[in-house]
Design a protein around this motif. Sequence first.
Motif, PDB file in Angstrom:
ATOM      1  N   PRO A 500      -4.955   8.460   7.291  1.00 39.01           N
ATOM      2  CA  PRO A 500      -4.258   7.455   6.471  1.00 39.01           C
ATOM      3  C   PRO A 500      -5.085   6.182   6.328  1.00 39.01           C
ATOM      4  O   PRO A 500      -5.910   5.856   7.194  1.00 39.01           O
ATOM      5  N   VAL A 501      -4.826   5.460   5.258  1.00 28.47           N
ATOM      6  CA  VAL A 501      -5.583   4.245   4.942  1.00 28.47           C
ATOM      7  C   VAL A 501      -4.617   3.075   4.812  1.00 28.47           C
ATOM      8  O   VAL A 501      -3.576   3.187   4.153  1.00 28.47           O
ATOM      9  N   ARG A 502      -4.984   1.941   5.435  1.00 32.64           N
ATOM     10  CA  ARG A 502      -4.178   0.730   5.289  1.00 32.64           C
ATOM     11  C   ARG A 502      -4.401   0.159   3.887  1.00 32.64           C
ATOM     12  O   ARG A 502      -5.530   0.091   3.400  1.00 32.64           O
ATOM     13  N   LEU A 503      -3.322  -0.297   3.264  1.00 35.29           N
ATOM     14  CA  LEU A 503      -3.397  -0.830   1.906  1.00 35.29           C
ATOM     15  C   LEU A 503      -3.607  -2.334   1.940  1.00 35.29           C
ATOM     16  O   LEU A 503      -3.276  -3.011   2.929  1.00 35.29           O
ATOM     17  N   PRO A 504      -4.153  -2.909   0.868  1.00 33.88           N
ATOM     18  CA  PRO A 504      -4.355  -4.360   0.818  1.00 33.88           C
ATOM     19  C   PRO A 504      -3.035  -5.110   1.000  1.00 33.88           C
ATOM     20  O   PRO A 504      -1.996  -4.702   0.471  1.00 33.88           O
ATOM     21  N   GLU A 505      -3.093  -6.188   1.748  1.00 32.52           N
ATOM     22  CA  GLU A 505      -1.883  -6.975   1.994  1.00 32.52           C
ATOM     23  C   GLU A 505      -1.481  -7.738   0.737  1.00 32.52           C
ATOM     24  O   GLU A 505      -2.322  -8.092  -0.098  1.00 32.52           O
ATOM     25  N   GLY A 506      -0.187  -8.007   0.657  1.00 31.71           N
ATOM     26  CA  GLY A 506       0.316  -8.785  -0.460  1.00 31.71           C
ATOM     27  C   GLY A 506       0.408  -8.002  -1.762  1.00 31.71           C
ATOM     28  O   GLY A 506       0.563  -8.601  -2.836  1.00 31.71           O
ATOM     29  N   ARG A 507       0.296  -6.689  -1.678  1.00 31.59           N
ATOM     30  CA  ARG A 507       0.378  -5.857  -2.884  1.00 31.59           C
ATOM     31  C   ARG A 507       1.585  -4.930  -2.756  1.00 31.59           C
ATOM     32  O   ARG A 507       1.814  -4.330  -1.707  1.00 31.59           O
ATOM     33  N   GLU A 508       2.355  -4.825  -3.814  1.00 34.83           N
ATOM     34  CA  GLU A 508       3.578  -4.023  -3.818  1.00 34.83           C
ATOM     35  C   GLU A 508       3.307  -2.641  -4.418  1.00 34.83           C
ATOM     36  O   GLU A 508       2.755  -2.539  -5.521  1.00 34.83           O
ATOM     37  N   PRO A 509       3.670  -1.563  -3.729  1.00 30.19           N
ATOM     38  CA  PRO A 509       3.507  -0.220  -4.318  1.00 30.19           C
ATOM     39  C   PRO A 509       4.364  -0.086  -5.587  1.00 30.19           C
ATOM     40  O   PRO A 509       5.553  -0.392  -5.582  1.00 30.19           O
ATOM     41  N   LEU A 510       3.710   0.339  -6.644  1.00 27.48           N
ATOM     42  CA  LEU A 510       4.391   0.517  -7.932  1.00 27.48           C
ATOM     43  C   LEU A 510       4.681   1.995  -8.188  1.00 27.48           C
ATOM     44  O   LEU A 510       5.752   2.363  -8.675  1.00 27.48           O
ATOM     45  N   LEU A 511       3.731   2.852  -7.850  1.00 28.00           N
ATOM     46  CA  LEU A 511       3.877   4.300  -8.047  1.00 28.00           C
ATOM     47  C   LEU A 511       2.893   5.012  -7.144  1.00 28.00           C
ATOM     48  O   LEU A 511       1.712   4.644  -7.093  1.00 28.00           O
ATOM     49  N   ALA A 512       3.359   6.030  -6.419  1.00 28.68           N
ATOM     50  CA  ALA A 512       2.491   6.807  -5.531  1.00 28.68           C
ATOM     51  C   ALA A 512       2.625   8.282  -5.853  1.00 28.68           C
ATOM     52  O   ALA A 512       3.703   8.757  -6.232  1.00 28.68           O
ATOM     53  N   SER A 513       1.528   9.016  -5.697  1.00 32.04           N
ATOM     54  CA  SER A 513       1.556  10.451  -5.993  1.00 32.04           C
ATOM     55  C   SER A 513       2.370  11.209  -4.951  1.00 32.04           C
ATOM     56  O   SER A 513       2.927  12.277  -5.247  1.00 32.04           O
ATOM     57  N   ASP A 514       2.456  10.691  -3.732  1.00 28.42           N
ATOM     58  CA  ASP A 514       3.318  11.200  -2.673  1.00 28.42           C
ATOM     59  C   ASP A 514       3.712  10.016  -1.806  1.00 28.42           C
ATOM     60  O   ASP A 514       3.063   8.960  -1.857  1.00 28.42           O
ATOM     61  N   PRO A 515       4.776  10.129  -0.988  1.00 27.63           N
ATOM     62  CA  PRO A 515       5.256   8.971  -0.231  1.00 27.63           C
ATOM     63  C   PRO A 515       4.219   8.411   0.735  1.00 27.63           C
ATOM     64  O   PRO A 515       3.397   9.150   1.299  1.00 27.63           O
ATOM     65  N   LEU A 516       4.246   7.096   0.921  1.00 27.75           N
ATOM     66  CA  LEU A 516       3.469   6.466   1.989  1.00 27.75           C
ATOM     67  C   LEU A 516       4.051   6.876   3.331  1.00 27.75           C
ATOM     68  O   LEU A 516       5.208   7.315   3.422  1.00 27.75           O
ATOM     69  N   ASN A 517       3.266   6.719   4.407  1.00 27.43           N
ATOM     70  CA  ASN A 517       3.801   7.076   5.720  1.00 27.43           C
ATOM     71  C   ASN A 517       4.697   5.949   6.256  1.00 27.43           C
ATOM     72  O   ASN A 517       4.872   4.909   5.602  1.00 27.43           O
ATOM     73  N   GLN A 518       5.258   6.126   7.423  1.00 29.85           N
ATOM     74  CA  GLN A 518       6.219   5.159   7.963  1.00 29.85           C
ATOM     75  C   GLN A 518       5.596   3.799   8.227  1.00 29.85           C
ATOM     76  O   GLN A 518       6.296   2.777   8.268  1.00 29.85           O
ATOM     77  N   GLN A 519       4.287   3.762   8.394  1.00 33.63           N
ATOM     78  CA  GLN A 519       3.593   2.494   8.607  1.00 33.63           C
ATOM     79  C   GLN A 519       3.170   1.842   7.286  1.00 33.63           C
ATOM     80  O   GLN A 519       2.498   0.807   7.279  1.00 33.63           O
ATOM     81  N   GLY A 520       3.568   2.456   6.175  1.00 35.17           N
ATOM     82  CA  GLY A 520       3.196   1.919   4.875  1.00 35.17           C
ATOM     83  C   GLY A 520       1.759   2.190   4.501  1.00 35.17           C
ATOM     84  O   GLY A 520       1.192   1.555   3.599  1.00 35.17           O
ATOM     85  N   GLU A 521       1.142   3.174   5.166  1.00 29.46           N
ATOM     86  CA  GLU A 521      -0.247   3.527   4.888  1.00 29.46           C
ATOM     87  C   GLU A 521      -0.304   4.664   3.857  1.00 29.46           C
ATOM     88  O   GLU A 521       0.666   5.408   3.673  1.00 29.46           O
ATOM     89  N   LEU A 522      -1.480   4.782   3.241  1.00 25.86           N
ATOM     90  CA  LEU A 522      -1.695   5.816   2.225  1.00 25.86           C
ATOM     91  C   LEU A 522      -2.203   7.089   2.903  1.00 25.86           C
ATOM     92  O   LEU A 522      -3.306   7.107   3.450  1.00 25.86           O
TER      93      LEU A 522
END
Length: 531
Positions: A500-522
């Motif tokens: 999994p990859v940590r996403l940039p802070e301060g950015r809101e997920p708009l659309l994902a091809s599959d759900p993020l994990n419980q930690q909000g990672e990709l």
Amino acid sequence: MTGMAEQVPPGTAPGSTGWWRGAAIYQVYLRSFADGNGDGIGDLAGLRGRLRHLSDLGVDALWLNPWYPSPMVDGGYDVADYRDIDPAFGTLAEAEKLIEEAHGLGIRVIVDIVPNHCSDRHAWFQEALRSGPGSAARARFWFRPGRGDAPPNDWNSIFGGPAWTRVPDGEWYLHLFAPEQPDFNWTDPEVRAEFLDVLRFWFDRGVDGIRIDSAAVLVKDPDAEPDGLDPYTDRDGVHDIYRAWRRTSDGYGDRALIGELWLPDQNRFAAYLAPDELHTAFNFDFLGCPWDAAALRRVIDTTLETHTPLGAPPTWVLSNHDVTRPVTRFGREDTSFDLNDRRHGAPTDLRLGLRRARAAALLAMALPGSVYVYQGEELGLWEVEDLPEDRLQDPIWFRSGRTDRGRDGCRVPIPWSGDAPGFGFGGDPWLPQPPAWRDLTVEAQSADASSTLGLYRRGLRLRRELLGFGSMTWRAMGEDVLAFDRESGITCVVNLGARPVRLPEGREPLLASDPLNQQGELPPDTAVWLR
């Protein structure tokens, strides 16, 4: 920074909006889209009845594979009459009605023109056979005497076997594809004039664009001594043809010329996109690229570097009627695609393939330029590799001595509704559908926002509002991650790694091809759009 300025390219006709520059274009393989009369073959009535599906999907244009009268030796790419509609599909009046109805929904229409060859049933070729050696009718094609009982040269057909067939009077004719597809001789003025008139015929009926089949192989010289170049691909003389086509299309204003160009050299590819030639061309480097971050980054950079100086929009294509469907390809150990080795029957993890195909779809939609969607891609269909041999129709199957199953597996009619094969297509489909497609019908997926259809609907509509043509800037997020910002404020992140990859802070997920994990990672093999 890699990007493209928002500009109208040099040479664009006055009054043109350049609609193709950021368009989402849906490919309709008419025979397999929807059957309106119950005979098992898709047709114009079926397509007209399903236009709302395309409108709901959020596409800007549809591209139709050849719909002309044809013996269908090569799925309609053996054209017998360029100014009419095959009776199996409907009538010319229905085609005109389709164009009108599509325009009413805000959908433009692109038709396929096949200029390299026609059907051996075409009136010109029949006249050539009757007229004999040395005639003006034969000059429209490549007729030559043989070398004794051998053909004029040793060229092979792209479909396998020799590229020459002998006629009863002893001469041979050239066909780069099947024997039923004789090549036109583009040094003949009648051939050039004929196709300019064909363009005008369809533009006069409201067609918005022309997709040019096998665009790089029109010019050839079977009599020439070997010169170290490919004898029939990407010869310099082909550009004169497209300059004439561009002058014709510019006379109609907002019309697009789109080339099918399989060329390994990006500089040679770019020559077709000169301001006085084609508006755009298919990006097969992207289509064939493996699921690998470094490889994809190279292809994207090279594509933009090729197109930017020309002001030409790139295209992003994951599949079409000639290639293995992404769900199957991305589920294999080797995720690349090669026309010469389709790897039929290679072990495939369809669940992994679907996950990657969904992520690849968001990547393609987020890149600047136009994006193509091949029918069924929005449903997550896989390649049907177990079709009964007696149902196969692709000439590649026959010309290869029944060793290469060809392209029929990506041409199986798409499923609309119900829970048994047929799936609302119309009649008994001309190629059988897998029973397991019951979960992939338009009906089944429409009620599920997390389905592949739901993903495409949301993605294409957001793309129309926020993406399309424009610039992009890469973000550094690790060697297994593709991340870039678009000028509208959207960030696309694709994780091609194993963790999994940590996403940039301060950015809101708009659309994902599959759900993020419980930690909000990709998670791996997942893409997300952020804002």
